[in-house]
Design an enzyme around this catalytic site. Structure first.
Site, short mmCIF file in Angstrom:
data_model
loop_
_atom_site.label_atom_id
_atom_site.label_comp_id
_atom_site.label_asym_id
_atom_site.label_seq_id
_atom_site.Cartn_x
_atom_site.Cartn_y
_atom_site.Cartn_z
N GLU A 186 -50.33 28.05 66.11
CA GLU A 186 -51.29 27.23 66.85
C GLU A 186 -52.50 27.01 65.96
O GLU A 186 -53.12 27.96 65.50
CB GLU A 186 -51.79 27.97 68.09
CG GLU A 186 -50.78 28.13 69.19
CD GLU A 186 -51.36 28.96 70.33
OE1 GLU A 186 -52.60 29.09 70.44
OE2 GLU A 186 -50.57 29.49 71.11
N ASP A 241 -62.68 30.87 76.12
CA ASP A 241 -62.56 31.83 75.04
C ASP A 241 -63.63 32.91 75.07
O ASP A 241 -64.76 32.68 75.48
CB ASP A 241 -62.64 31.10 73.68
CG ASP A 241 -61.35 30.35 73.40
OD1 ASP A 241 -60.31 31.00 73.32
OD2 ASP A 241 -61.40 29.10 73.29
#
Lengths: 259, 399
Positions: A46, A57
């Site tokens: 990724e 995040d």
């Protein structure tokens, strides 16, 4: 069969998926890191396109994204890098980014450019399945998999809706929270996986909080693959020679092979 | 004017929606359900009305600013006195409404963001009154420029968590509040303070704030004998403006003006006039106008008023801009200070720096208008909190 489907078509194997923030600590290191991950056995990589406000995040990826943006990383540079990398490594590359950079670039042109750069799929954490047709349809037209996320809190209704629309694999978050390393992986994932299996054969990979081989090994018993991100970034920071990151991937690969 | 929006998917035309990580979707579905039950339940609505009356001090008065109007020598300025609410601003209207929803959902903890600190103070007060745990995220820069509000929140039992990431202002406080909510969604409610965020927040916050416009409409009809010609309110995220405008949307003879913060001037790039200078994007859960760079990264903003210092804006404002029903203007830092001083000196009312943007715009308009023009201003908050900030600029007036 596209490159992501090929990864999961090998019988009995468990995929190892590594996440890197493009441009952290700089674009050259990202290129080196991706090569290393492919060499040490990552099955899918990724590539995170940094966004200024990554609400999904935790501190590690926030900081990496911030630094990458300070270094001048742009969507355009990420597309060029992906084009270069996809000719260098054989494993599938997936873009992971928030919706605004894609929207701002133009959804259709982003998807077309990603496809021609050899990218196999996209993960957009702030685009739940209800909002996703605007991206899913162009992805389909360019044979890109739009990869959906589910969490242990997802209802049966949402699991069904997601499974019905999924392609590539489903990204199952091990915990309800933001990305980051955690000492324990909680239970309760079986319910979601059983729910997905009722409606679809799409592979399920587990991410969020996986920071060592023992955790990877234990979650891989439930799923088709394991995703690591924050720990990999921490190791890149601790050791700019990338040796530690390489060792970490080797350990995880070993742990998955033992299963 | 269409008052049936948002649609089933939470959209106002092409704006709005629900752009959040999957982890939050169950919490948003639960909230949507709870809000539908709240609206349908007469007892809950009466409870909110009772608290608005006994706790906040509603209805807030409509004040004819005769000295100010005379001084400007034109139209009549009317002030809707949201500054007289408990805790000093309109923010309490929404905090009380959502606080009751939290009780209804059986959650025990509230997470909130704050810019100027007014929403944080309102949320801390409601949390104390309803017996809920409260965590308020606030950018480090705002913690420094709004120290008094930080102390008020702490005194009422809230935890104040300074946010040191990004621009260290409201945008980053919202990021951290969302991250906390993602992690604790099963036990905590995110008491978002403006008409931004994923559906159902823009609609729900608008509804709780509409008490401003409903009262003002009755009051001005009773006092002036007619609807106002203009209504003016400041717009950051846009909650006081939305609450003021909404009950007037169908009164097409009433011109509605939202005033954004132009900071050091729009051409300086150091401002937060999202509707005046932004492009469509996605931030904090909804699609709306947004200040961003050419790569889709959210821009840093500036305003002398912490409460307007935000790169996004509520999706319904974006819709109202595109439809032309509301006109969006801007006032810069210096103009806001002019409004601040003007109202303090002519009426003995110190406005919040946010509201001072609207006061300034109203004053300029009044000067140009005839005597029979009625201009209604939403005075969204009081300026006590801003005294430290304005001191260096207004030395000649203060010393």
């Amino acid at each position: 069969m596209n490159k992501i489907d090929e990864v999961f078509s090998k019988p009995g194997s468990r995929a190892l998926i590594g996440y890197v923030t493009a441009g952290y600590p700089d674009l050259d290191t990202t290129v080196k890191l991706v090569r290393l991950l492919a060499l040490e056995g990552c099955d899918i990589i990724e590539l995170g396109i940094p966004f200024s406000d990554p609400v999904g995040d935790g501190p590690v990826i926030q900081q990496a994204s911030f630094r990458a943006l300070q270094n001048g990383t742009t969507v355009e540079k990420c597309l060029s890098m992906a084009g270069y990398l996809s000719s260098e490594v054989s494993v599938p590359l997936i873009f992971m980014t928030y919706f605004n950079p894609v929207w701002n670039f133009g959804i259709k042109s982003f998807v077309e450019r990603a496809a021609s750069a050899g990218v196999s799929g996209m993960i957009v954490p702030d685009l739940p399945v209800e909002e996703s047709p605007q991206l899913r349809d162009p992805c389909k037209a360019s044979s890109l998999d739009l990869i959906y996320m589910l969490s242990p809190a997802s209802s049966e209704k949402r699991i069904t809706l997601t499974a019905e629309n999924a392609s590539g694999f489903i990204y199952l978050m091990s915990v309800t929270g933001v990305t980051g390393t955690r000492s324990q992986i909680p239970a309760g994932l079986e319910r979601v996986i059983a729910g997905i299996r009722r409606y679809s054969n799409v592979p399920v990979c587990i991410g969020f909080g996986i920071s060592n081989a023992a955790q990877a090994s234990s979650v891989s018993r439930l799923a088709d693959g394991v995703i690591v991100g924050s720990r990999l970034i921490q190791l890149t920071e601790e050791d700019p020679t990338l040796e530690k990151a390489g060792c970490f991937i080797r350990e995880l690969k070993g742990a998955l092979a033992d299963e | 004017m269409n008052k049936t929006l948002p649609d089933m998917k939470g959209y106002f035309g092409r704006f709005g929606g629900r752009y959040v990580p999957e982890t939050l979707m169950p919490a948003l579905e639960e909230l949507e359900q709870a809000y539908a039950e709240f609206k349908a339940d007469k007892r809950s609505r009466e409870e909110l009305n009772r608290l608005n009356r006994t706790y906040s001090g509603r209805p807030t008065p409509l004040y004819p600013a005769e000295n100010l109007s005379r001084r400007l020598g034109g139209g009549r300025i009317w002030l809707k006195r949201e500054d007289l609410n408990h805790t000093g601003a309109h923010k309490i209207n929404n905090a009380l409404g959502q606080g009751l929803l939290v009780k209804m959902m059986g959650k025990k903890r509230i997470v909130a963001e704050t810019g100027a600190g007014q929403h944080g103070v309102a949320t801390a007060a409601v949390s104390a009154m309803l017996g809920l745990e409260c965590a308020v995220y606030m950018g480090e820069e705002d913690v420094a420029r709004q120290a008094l509000n930080v102390a008020r929140m702490k005194l009422m039992g809230a935890g104040v968590i300074p946010v040191g990431t990004g621009s260290r202002t409201l945008k980053d406080a919202i990021n951290e509040a969302i991250r906390d909510w993602i992690t604790n969604a099963d036990t905590s409610h995110y008491l978002l303070g403006s008409v931004v965020g994923p559906s159902p927040y823009p609609e729900m916050v608008r509804d709780f704030q509409s008490v401003i416009g409903h009262e003002a409409r009755e009051q001005i009809l009773a006092s002036a004998g007619k609807l106002p010609d203009y209504i003016i309110a400041c717009v950051g995220g846009g909650s006081n403006a939305m609450g003021m405008f909404y009950p007037f949307l169908e009164d097409t003879c009433v011109k509605l003006i939202g005033v954004e913060a132009a900071g050091r001037g729009i051409s300086s790039g150091s401002h937060c006039a999202t509707l005046s200078a932004g492009t469509v994007g996605i931030l904090h859960g909804s699609k709306s106008y947004l200040l961003q760079d050419g790569n889709g990264q959210v821009a840093s903003t500036h305003s002398i008023s912490a409460g307007l210092d935000y790169p996004g804006v509520g999706p319904e404002h974006s819709f109202l801009k595109d439809s032309g029903r509301v006109e969006y203007a801007s006032a810069d830092d210096v103009q806001a200070l002019t409004g601040f001083r003007l109202l303090s000196q002519s009426e003995g009312i110190i406005p919040a720096l946010e509201s001072a943007h609207a006061v300034y715009t109203a004053a300029r308009l009044a000067e140009k208008s005839g005597e029979d023009t009625d201009i209604l201003v939403c005075l969204s908050g009081r300026g006590d909190k801003d005294m430290e900030i304005v001191k260096p600029y207004l030395e000649d007036a203060i010393e």
